[in-house]
Design an enzyme around this catalytic site. Sequence first.
Site, PDB file in Angstrom:
ATOM      1  CG  ASP A 154       4.039   0.521 -22.685  1.00 39.52           C
ATOM      2  OD1 ASP A 154       4.308   1.719 -22.458  1.00 39.52           O
ATOM      3  OD2 ASP A 154       4.871  -0.400 -22.599  1.00 39.52           O
ATOM      4  CG  ASN A 182       6.989   4.646 -21.874  1.00 42.36           C
ATOM      5  OD1 ASN A 182       6.318   3.618 -21.701  1.00 42.36           O
ATOM      6  ND2 ASN A 182       7.350   5.440 -20.891  1.00 42.36           N
ATOM      7  CG  ASP A 209       6.680   1.931 -18.889  1.00 39.57           C
ATOM      8  OD1 ASP A 209       5.697   1.552 -19.578  1.00 39.57           O
ATOM      9  OD2 ASP A 209       6.614   2.846 -18.055  1.00 39.57           O
ATOM     10  CG  ASP A 227       2.245   5.200 -22.074  1.00 35.28           C
ATOM     11  OD1 ASP A 227       1.620   5.358 -23.135  1.00 35.28           O
ATOM     12  OD2 ASP A 227       3.294   4.522 -21.988  1.00 35.28           O
ATOM     13  CG  ASP A 281     -13.680   4.967  -6.304  1.00 36.09           C
ATOM     14  OD1 ASP A 281     -13.901   4.021  -7.074  1.00 36.09           O
ATOM     15  OD2 ASP A 281     -13.068   4.844  -5.222  1.00 36.09           O
ATOM     16  CD  GLU A 322     -17.679   1.963  -7.503  1.00 37.46           C
ATOM     17  OE1 GLU A 322     -17.280   0.843  -7.806  1.00 37.46           O
ATOM     18  OE2 GLU A 322     -17.066   2.689  -6.708  1.00 37.46           O
TER      19      GLU A 322
HETATM   20  O1  TEU Z   1     -14.777  -0.009  -6.348  1.00 41.82           O
HETATM   21  C1  TEU Z   1     -15.593  -0.334  -5.268  1.00 41.82           C
HETATM   22  C2  TEU Z   1     -16.300  -1.605  -5.601  1.00 41.82           C
HETATM   23  O2  TEU Z   1     -17.429  -1.587  -5.925  1.00 41.82           O
HETATM   24  C3  TEU Z   1     -15.609  -2.887  -5.595  1.00 41.82           C
HETATM   25  O3  TEU Z   1     -14.812  -3.225  -6.656  1.00 41.82           O
HETATM   26  C4  TEU Z   1     -14.910  -3.176  -4.331  1.00 41.82           C
HETATM   27  O4  TEU Z   1     -13.566  -2.772  -4.427  1.00 41.82           O
HETATM   28  C5  TEU Z   1     -14.911  -4.632  -4.038  1.00 41.82           C
HETATM   29  O5  TEU Z   1     -15.984  -5.240  -4.576  1.00 41.82           O
HETATM   30  C6  TEU Z   1     -14.979  -4.828  -2.548  1.00 41.82           C
HETATM   31  O6  TEU Z   1     -15.128  -6.197  -2.306  1.00 41.82           O
HETATM   32  C7  TEU Z   1     -14.141   1.211  -6.488  1.00 41.82           C
HETATM   33  C8  TEU Z   1     -13.174   1.120  -7.658  1.00 41.82           C
HETATM   34  O7  TEU Z   1     -13.903   0.894  -8.823  1.00 41.82           O
HETATM   35  C9  TEU Z   1     -12.178   0.042  -7.366  1.00 41.82           C
HETATM   36  O8  TEU Z   1     -11.335  -0.216  -8.443  1.00 41.82           O
HETATM   37  C10 TEU Z   1     -11.396   0.476  -6.157  1.00 41.82           C
HETATM   38  O9  TEU Z   1     -10.542  -0.548  -5.755  1.00 41.82           O
HETATM   39  C11 TEU Z   1     -12.311   0.843  -4.991  1.00 41.82           C
HETATM   40  O10 TEU Z   1     -13.431   1.620  -5.351  1.00 41.82           O
HETATM   41  C12 TEU Z   1     -11.535   1.677  -3.988  1.00 41.82           C
HETATM   42  O11 TEU Z   1     -11.255   2.931  -4.541  1.00 41.82           O
HETATM   43 CA    CA Z   2       4.327   3.120 -20.603  1.00 40.20          CA
END
Ligand code: TEU
Ligand code: CA
Length: 565
Positions: free
Chosen positions: A33, A35, A37, A41, A211, A265
């Site tokens: 961080d 700044n 808060d 960032d 994601d 992922e």
């Molecule tokens: O994560 C999906 C995932 O694998 C898990 O962390 C999931 O949220 C959990 O196990 C379900 O029980 C991705 C991101 O890495 C995570 O931070 C997000 O919350 C999620 O997708 C939604 O975007």
């Molecule tokens: Ca900050």
Amino acid sequence: MAAASDLSRYQSYKREWWKEQVVYQIYPRSFRDANGDGIGDIQGIISELDYLDRLGVDIVWLSPHFDSPNADNGYDIRDYRKVMAEFGTMEDFDQMLAGLKQRGIKLIIDLVVNHSSDEHEWFQQSMSSKDNPYRNYYIWRPGVDGGPPNNWPSFFGGSAWQQAGPDGEYYLHYFHRKQPDLNWENPKLREEVYSLMRFWLDKGVDGFRMDVIPLISKDQDFPDMDAETLRHPETVYASGPRLHEFLNEMNRKVLSRYDVMTVGEAFGVSPARALRMTDERRQEIDLAFLFDIVRIGRDNWYQRDWTLPQLKGLFTMPSALDSHHWPTIFLSNHDNPRPVSKFGDDSPAYRMASARLLAMLLLTQKGTPFLYQGDEIGMTNYPFTAFDQFDDVEIKGNYQQVMDSGVSAVEYLAELNKNSRDHARTPMQWSSAPLGGFTTGDSSWLAVNPNYKTVNVEASLKNPDSIFNFYRQLLDIRRGNLDLIYGEYYDIAPEHEQIFAYTRTGRNRTYLVVLNMSGDEVHFATGHDFNNYQLVITNQKVSRSQIATGELALKPWEARLYQSD
Ligand code: TEU
Ligand code: CA
């Protein structure tokens, strides 16, 4: 021309920069961080670029930095072309990118396009009426018998359907109700995604971490799940019929036009499907995160026991892939507990040794390593004592459901102390100053681990035997070392309960890694004649005389790397 002189290949592998480099993940909210808060960032990241350079990582993966109301810490995006105000401005982003490039570090960003925020303009339009041109950017269905369209659950508690708008229809959200799923069936939506990808690629980012990418295609029949499937809904969510088609289109229209890396992922996906996604002949994505290792023993929120032979089996699978696939190696990320707490021993006696051992494991396996912020100084799980100490939307959403199922709060808390996502999200510990030097302000958005006075960057930089310096040395050994990077993997003692020992055999030499993953002193017969091996690095101060007979006496959590002459 003979294969041996073909510089674009190493044995059967096509050489790629993203196979040879090491990724460092930054969770911006918790990194630094600038700044005051209490929230990390981009200027905070900029102030630590020299730190990353000193560590020696090649690529940064930045968790979402986009405009977001933060229902799920940025994994709910309101505007894909804007920087989250709490993190800074587009100028800050550009400055960070330039600073990384100056140091020869690449940047990949998070692509979160299974869902957006419900505050995204598209959703606001979509919700406003059935006839709105944006209606089909999301997935709307009429209810059934006064309830949701089917029995699908959200990962963050309750139904995956939420009624909204003037027409009484329901929209789908696999995650929080503030994270409505985007409708990939709609070609217009797909073009929007490709266009936002180009926006960032044209700025010079080097790729994407995608994601929950296997979830983008949905079974358009939306069939109810049976009781067994309801325990693992992700297996249904990740089985949509058009996944490969969508990824191939994205590759053709966007990715293939840039020199970038992509890592998906692979949440919920079958091994066969993960292999298809990342087969280099199919032109979808490059890499996938599989969850077997990081989630070993996990059963929903419950953490069961596991054994070392089971863990070793999980490492053998990715290494055995054919040469058209390349594995990723990671022991943690922002959704998982700290590796030294899960795979090592975070007690004062063994934290340093076991964290250094895990560094060797991460950096000598076959695959692209992903190192999560704070693991390089051996940050540990946070000692949670009450539910109000958690921030995570997953826990808040599931708490009542878990309690209603008859589990006691004490038991749930004990499990969360092993596996909560918040363990990885406590602020990075930079020094022994108040709040670990994370912020100049007087509070932080999530509590700092009370061990910051001993576990911090400042102390690590000063100590030649620190976890940080061990990472740095291993990164030096690994950099450009094609034998270690591409060398064939062989587990020499898969059944051993305490030792993880393997070789990596390249064109020029063989590496031997011996890890004592226990708190016991262990005598281990390697089956290797050490006359031909030299010790490259160890996490302990040992004398080399112990290796004479091919039998090693290993101290608790000892890790050794040897190389053949
Ligand atoms: O994560 C999906 C995932 O694998 C898990 O962390 C999931 O949220 C959990 O196990 C379900 O029980 C991705 C991101 O890495 C995570 O931070 C997000 O919350 C999620 O997708 C939604 O975007
Ligand atoms: Ca900050």
